[in-house]
Design a protein around this motif. Sequence first.
Motif, short mmCIF file in Angstrom:
data_model
loop_
_atom_site.label_atom_id
_atom_site.label_comp_id
_atom_site.label_asym_id
_atom_site.label_seq_id
_atom_site.Cartn_x
_atom_site.Cartn_y
_atom_site.Cartn_z
N VAL A 1 -17.03 106.91 80.23
CA VAL A 1 -15.99 106.62 81.27
C VAL A 1 -15.43 105.02 81.21
O VAL A 1 -14.28 104.63 81.47
CB VAL A 1 -16.31 107.29 82.76
N ARG B 1 -13.53 103.90 78.30
CA ARG B 1 -12.45 104.41 78.30
C ARG B 1 -11.40 104.14 79.38
O ARG B 1 -10.35 104.02 79.21
CB ARG B 1 -12.41 106.20 78.49
N ASP C 1 -14.36 110.90 84.55
CA ASP C 1 -13.36 111.21 83.64
C ASP C 1 -12.18 111.66 83.96
O ASP C 1 -11.09 111.27 83.51
CB ASP C 1 -14.16 111.83 82.45
#
Lengths: 104, 98, 157
Positions: free
Chosen positions: A33, A36, B31
């Motif tokens: 994460v 990203r 996420d």
Amino acid sequence: MPPWLEYASGTLLVAGAFFYFAGTVGLLRFPDVYTRLHALAKADNLGLGCVLAGLALQAETLAAALKLLLVWPLALAASAGVGYAIARRADALGIAPWTRDKSK
Amino acid sequence: MTGLELPVALFLLANLAAALLRAARGPTAADRMLAALLFGSTGVGVLALLAHAGGGTPLIDVALTLALLAAITGVAFARRAWRAGQPPTKGDDDAPVA
Amino acid sequence: MLNTVLRRGAGFAFLWWVLAEGSTVAWGLGAVAVAACVAASLRLLPPRQGTFSLAALIAFVAFFLWQSMRGGLQVAAMALSPRPGLSPCMLDYPVALPPGPPRLLLVASLGLMPGTVGVRLDDDRLRLHVLDARLPAAAEAKALEAVIARLFGRRTA
């Protein structure tokens, strides 16, 4: 609109599309994460900057061009806030960052 | 108008769709929060492009408002930069979650 | 005081002009909005001592634009290269800037600088996630701090 302005605007739009694309590829390929987040925070925001600058070149008045450019700092502020919140949340959830040695 | 606005807008939309699918898949809650980031940058970009592709200038106002509302989310994090020398209080969302 | 009111009024009036795209139709409403904004801003952010310099602002914007371009290109190169050269690490960075707007601006801008994202800020310790451990992340953060310090009319220790 003079042709050179049209070319400059088109170039910026294509550059913007490229950065958005790179951001998406990074989002799909990067391992965790945090990485990203790097991809989205940097590439997408630069893409937005290029697109807005490209459109501002086409604006009929100076005020209209500045208005387009005004969107950028706001979007940056948003992404800084949301990006920090995501990283902090991930840290609070105890998500360990991916490291090179771990994968091998 | 250079004729590029609509193709670029569609390209960004395709990017947004792919990225949203990725973000929704997780695997962690953090996420999925990336989706919020996507709307801030890609959504605003698409709106600005559509305004110039024939959607009319009101769409710029929509983009501006969307960016402004998204920027308000930054307030939560601003609080943290402002105060100094205070340990995280109980009930703070920093507290580790099991 | 009067100086501050005039300066902020001019700033908000400019903002109104931009938002109205140069149209003068609603200038009456604009005047009301500008007055309300000045009043609100005086309440929320009282005038303070400090030197605002246009040169420092231009320096910050130029630094920011250049660095965010570098950051975007770098992350794009990593994402598109067949073998992304990622070797992320966490870095604890001691923040020299005082709390408040300078620190806020630092953490916010670091997210767009090459290779760094702020993860959490506790007191004077900022944890950064660095995309590539080989990058001089601490030095770049230091450079950013210096530019921000100049913007707020202070010097970093």
